[in-house]
Design a protein around this motif. Structure first.
Motif, PDB file in Angstrom:
ATOM      1  N   GLN A 120      30.871 -16.248  37.079  1.00  0.00           N
ATOM      2  CA  GLN A 120      30.084 -16.831  38.158  1.00  0.00           C
ATOM      3  C   GLN A 120      29.752 -18.274  37.791  1.00  0.00           C
ATOM      4  OE1 GLN A 120      26.916 -14.353  39.296  1.00  0.00           O
ATOM      5  NE2 GLN A 120      26.709 -15.371  41.270  1.00  0.00           N
ATOM      6  N   THR A 121      30.190 -19.190  38.630  1.00  0.00           N
ATOM      7  CA  THR A 121      29.899 -20.604  38.402  1.00  0.00           C
ATOM      8  C   THR A 121      28.924 -21.060  39.489  1.00  0.00           C
ATOM      9  OG1 THR A 121      31.696 -21.353  39.817  1.00  0.00           O
ATOM     10  CG2 THR A 121      32.250 -20.956  37.512  1.00  0.00           C
ATOM     11  N   GLU A 122      28.466 -22.292  39.380  1.00  0.00           N
ATOM     12  CA  GLU A 122      27.463 -22.763  40.371  1.00  0.00           C
ATOM     13  C   GLU A 122      27.996 -22.741  41.791  1.00  0.00           C
ATOM     14  OE1 GLU A 122      25.120 -26.223  39.477  1.00  0.00           O
ATOM     15  OE2 GLU A 122      25.337 -25.846  37.338  1.00  0.00           O
ATOM     16  N   PHE A 123      29.288 -23.025  41.936  1.00  0.00           N
ATOM     17  CA  PHE A 123      29.850 -23.081  43.295  1.00  0.00           C
ATOM     18  C   PHE A 123      30.669 -21.842  43.636  1.00  0.00           C
ATOM     19  CE2 PHE A 123      29.971 -27.975  42.646  1.00  0.00           C
ATOM     20  CZ  PHE A 123      28.602 -28.043  42.871  1.00  0.00           C
ATOM     21  N   THR A 124      30.467 -20.751  42.865  1.00  0.00           N
ATOM     22  CA  THR A 124      31.213 -19.520  43.164  1.00  0.00           C
ATOM     23  C   THR A 124      30.827 -19.020  44.552  1.00  0.00           C
ATOM     24  OG1 THR A 124      31.352 -18.895  40.853  1.00  0.00           O
ATOM     25  CG2 THR A 124      31.659 -17.139  42.441  1.00  0.00           C
ATOM     26  N   ALA A 157      30.297 -12.197  35.130  1.00  0.00           N
ATOM     27  CA  ALA A 157      29.257 -12.704  34.216  1.00  0.00           C
ATOM     28  C   ALA A 157      29.094 -14.196  34.443  1.00  0.00           C
ATOM     29  CB  ALA A 157      29.670 -12.441  32.770  1.00  0.00           C
ATOM     30  N   PRO A 158      27.863 -14.704  34.281  1.00  0.00           N
ATOM     31  CA  PRO A 158      27.668 -16.152  34.456  1.00  0.00           C
ATOM     32  C   PRO A 158      28.506 -16.933  33.444  1.00  0.00           C
ATOM     33  CG  PRO A 158      25.557 -14.995  34.288  1.00  0.00           C
ATOM     34  CD  PRO A 158      26.611 -14.003  33.943  1.00  0.00           C
ATOM     35  N   LEU A 159      29.133 -17.999  33.921  1.00  0.00           N
ATOM     36  CA  LEU A 159      29.973 -18.806  33.026  1.00  0.00           C
ATOM     37  C   LEU A 159      29.178 -19.255  31.802  1.00  0.00           C
ATOM     38  CD1 LEU A 159      32.608 -20.347  32.378  1.00  0.00           C
ATOM     39  CD2 LEU A 159      31.715 -22.251  33.748  1.00  0.00           C
ATOM     40  N   ALA A 160      27.907 -19.651  32.018  1.00  0.00           N
ATOM     41  CA  ALA A 160      27.095 -20.156  30.905  1.00  0.00           C
ATOM     42  C   ALA A 160      26.959 -19.104  29.804  1.00  0.00           C
ATOM     43  CB  ALA A 160      25.716 -20.559  31.418  1.00  0.00           C
ATOM     44  N   ARG A 161      26.799 -17.826  30.218  1.00  0.00           N
ATOM     45  CA  ARG A 161      26.648 -16.772  29.209  1.00  0.00           C
ATOM     46  C   ARG A 161      27.980 -16.529  28.478  1.00  0.00           C
ATOM     47  NH1 ARG A 161      26.327 -10.995  30.835  1.00  0.00           N
ATOM     48  NH2 ARG A 161      24.768 -11.585  32.386  1.00  0.00           N
ATOM     49  N   VAL A 162      29.068 -16.545  29.233  1.00  0.00           N
ATOM     50  CA  VAL A 162      30.383 -16.335  28.610  1.00  0.00           C
ATOM     51  C   VAL A 162      30.645 -17.435  27.582  1.00  0.00           C
ATOM     52  CG1 VAL A 162      32.877 -16.250  29.067  1.00  0.00           C
ATOM     53  CG2 VAL A 162      31.295 -15.102  30.629  1.00  0.00           C
ATOM     54  N   LEU A 163      30.283 -18.664  27.932  1.00  0.00           N
ATOM     55  CA  LEU A 163      30.504 -19.783  27.008  1.00  0.00           C
ATOM     56  C   LEU A 163      29.598 -19.672  25.781  1.00  0.00           C
ATOM     57  CD1 LEU A 163      30.845 -22.774  29.526  1.00  0.00           C
ATOM     58  CD2 LEU A 163      32.683 -21.574  28.314  1.00  0.00           C
ATOM     59  N   ALA A 164      28.383 -19.173  25.991  1.00  0.00           N
ATOM     60  CA  ALA A 164      27.433 -19.042  24.874  1.00  0.00           C
ATOM     61  C   ALA A 164      27.937 -18.008  23.853  1.00  0.00           C
ATOM     62  CB  ALA A 164      26.059 -18.641  25.406  1.00  0.00           C
ATOM     63  N   ASP A 165      28.638 -16.979  24.348  1.00  0.00           N
ATOM     64  CA  ASP A 165      29.128 -15.910  23.455  1.00  0.00           C
ATOM     65  C   ASP A 165      30.584 -16.120  23.035  1.00  0.00           C
ATOM     66  OD1 ASP A 165      26.702 -14.724  23.868  1.00  0.00           O
ATOM     67  OD2 ASP A 165      27.403 -13.328  25.418  1.00  0.00           O
ATOM     68  N   GLY A 198      38.417 -22.694  38.270  1.00  0.00           N
ATOM     69  CA  GLY A 198      37.173 -22.814  39.033  1.00  0.00           C
ATOM     70  C   GLY A 198      37.288 -22.272  40.457  1.00  0.00           C
ATOM     71  N   PRO A 199      36.166 -22.271  41.169  1.00  0.00           N
ATOM     72  CA  PRO A 199      36.164 -21.786  42.553  1.00  0.00           C
ATOM     73  C   PRO A 199      36.649 -22.865  43.528  1.00  0.00           C
ATOM     74  CG  PRO A 199      33.970 -22.473  41.945  1.00  0.00           C
ATOM     75  CD  PRO A 199      34.844 -22.728  40.741  1.00  0.00           C
ATOM     76  N   GLU A 200      36.630 -22.542  44.815  1.00  0.00           N
ATOM     77  CA  GLU A 200      37.098 -23.503  45.830  1.00  0.00           C
ATOM     78  C   GLU A 200      36.349 -24.828  45.742  1.00  0.00           C
ATOM     79  OE1 GLU A 200      36.833 -21.508  49.610  1.00  0.00           O
ATOM     80  OE2 GLU A 200      38.317 -20.048  48.948  1.00  0.00           O
ATOM     81  N   GLY A 201      35.063 -24.756  45.393  1.00  0.00           N
ATOM     82  CA  GLY A 201      34.250 -25.975  45.308  1.00  0.00           C
ATOM     83  C   GLY A 201      34.399 -26.713  43.997  1.00  0.00           C
ATOM     84  N   GLY A 202      35.206 -26.193  43.082  1.00  0.00           N
ATOM     85  CA  GLY A 202      35.376 -26.817  41.768  1.00  0.00           C
ATOM     86  C   GLY A 202      34.153 -26.590  40.884  1.00  0.00           C
ATOM     87  N   PHE A 203      34.082 -27.317  39.775  1.00  0.00           N
ATOM     88  CA  PHE A 203      32.963 -27.173  38.827  1.00  0.00           C
ATOM     89  C   PHE A 203      31.875 -28.193  39.138  1.00  0.00           C
ATOM     90  CE2 PHE A 203      36.658 -25.410  36.665  1.00  0.00           C
ATOM     91  CZ  PHE A 203      36.152 -24.206  36.229  1.00  0.00           C
ATOM     92  N   SER A 204      30.619 -27.816  38.900  1.00  0.00           N
ATOM     93  CA  SER A 204      29.501 -28.722  39.165  1.00  0.00           C
ATOM     94  C   SER A 204      29.441 -29.780  38.058  1.00  0.00           C
ATOM     95  CB  SER A 204      28.188 -27.934  39.178  1.00  0.00           C
ATOM     96  OG  SER A 204      27.845 -27.574  37.858  1.00  0.00           O
ATOM     97  N   PRO A 205      28.742 -30.896  38.304  1.00  0.00           N
ATOM     98  CA  PRO A 205      28.599 -31.919  37.257  1.00  0.00           C
ATOM     99  C   PRO A 205      28.013 -31.348  35.965  1.00  0.00           C
ATOM    100  CG  PRO A 205      27.881 -32.782  39.374  1.00  0.00           C
ATOM    101  CD  PRO A 205      28.168 -31.324  39.593  1.00  0.00           C
ATOM    102  N   THR A 206      27.022 -30.425  36.095  1.00  0.00           N
ATOM    103  CA  THR A 206      26.424 -29.828  34.884  1.00  0.00           C
ATOM    104  C   THR A 206      27.465 -29.017  34.124  1.00  0.00           C
ATOM    105  OG1 THR A 206      24.497 -29.522  36.286  1.00  0.00           O
ATOM    106  CG2 THR A 206      24.427 -28.480  34.114  1.00  0.00           C
ATOM    107  N   GLU A 207      28.228 -28.223  34.851  1.00  0.00           N
ATOM    108  CA  GLU A 207      29.265 -27.416  34.194  1.00  0.00           C
ATOM    109  C   GLU A 207      30.322 -28.306  33.552  1.00  0.00           C
ATOM    110  OE1 GLU A 207      29.106 -23.471  37.110  1.00  0.00           O
ATOM    111  OE2 GLU A 207      30.360 -25.170  37.653  1.00  0.00           O
TER     112      GLU A 207
END
Ligand code: SAM
Length: 248
Positions: A120-124, A157-165, A198-207
């Motif tokens: 799950q990304t911000e623009f998912t 799973a949220p992308l942030a959590r996947v990246l953290a692990d 990424g999703p149709e909206g791409g990745f957010s600036p934070t991501e």
């Protein structure tokens, strides 16, 4: 359940995924749904053979010993193919519309992904997925493609959590639409590796900032045009498989 193997193939053309261990003389339960397919769709009868695989023991010839309404049985009668696991490549993708998400899972199996992780990304676009449905798609794709491996589909799973692990020895190839039209295609690293779409909206600036700062992340360009997410998944898997995969 599939009949896609060529008729000249000595392996039975109908392939079934089962959960049970496979080995000489093993009796394997055939589910009600599989019996319906074998009996009503394929018009098969007891005594005929199917190909059985469970993702662990290769492929076995299973002679149908019973086909009843509530379920059936097959007896293992020789191995027809060894277990063949794909290279250790994961596909991470942000779920999009249902049919396109199904397409991504199906193609990932055909292309030889070892594991599929919806993130799950911000623009998912979609907040929820039916993991069991996607896993069933993966099974069907393995049946159709003649594979003996069925990639596990993880829960969303949220992308942030996947990246953290993240396991640091695994390079994560971030398909970055920001590279479209600029840098050349990078050469993806060998297994263990992963691809992120990424999703149709791409990745957010934070991501984008987070991904760019991580030591295990490499940016991957998929050429000068922006691809739809499902096309991008197939393109990235093709690039990786052609360079480091099991395509021969
Ligand atoms: N809305 C975004 C934009 O206009 O920039 C496009 C997102 S694209 C439809 C979906 C995903 O496919 C992207 O997040 C990226 O992961 C991947 N992708 C598409 N085209 C790409 C390219 N040329 N290079 C690298 N990745 C690409």
């Amino acid at each position: 359940m599939s009949q896609n193997l060529p008729r000249t193939d000595p392996r039975p053309k109908v392939r079934l995924y089962v959960e049970q261990p496979l080995g000489q003389g093993q009796h394997i339960a055939v589910s009600q749904e599989q019996v319906h397919y074998l009996g009503n769709v394929m018009r098969m009868k007891p005594g005929e053979a199917v190909a059985l695989f469970n993702g662990r023991d290769g492929e076995w010839r299973g002679v149908l010993t019973a086909l009843a309404k509530r379920g059936g049985e097959a007896e293992c009668d020789g191995q027809t193919a060894p277990q063949l696991n794909p290279p250790d490549l994961w596909l991470l993708f942000a779920p999009i519309k249902k049919a396109r998400t199904d397409f991504i899972v199906e193609k990932a199996v055909e292309m030889g992904a070892a594991r599929i992780l919806p993130v799950q990304t911000e623009f998912t676009n979609s907040e929820r997925i039916r993991r069991d449905r996607l896993q069933a798609h993966a099974v069907e794709a393995a049946e159709q493609s003649g594979g003996t491996h069925v990639p596990g589909v993880a829960d969303l799973a949220p992308l942030a959590r996947v990246l953290a692990d993240w396991p640091e020895d695994r390079v994560l190839w971030w398909a970055d639409e920001g590279l479209a039209g600029s840098d050349p295609i990078a050469d993806p690293a060998p297994a263990p590796a992963a691809i992120l779409i990424g999703p149709e909206g791409g990745f957010s600036p934070t991501e984008r900032a987070r991904l760019a700062a991580l030591p295990f992340v490499r940016r991957l360009s998929l050429g000068p045009r922006i691809l739809r997410a499902d096309t991008a998944a197939v393109a990235a898997l093709t690039l990786w498989q052609a360079r480091h995969g099991d395509w021969g």
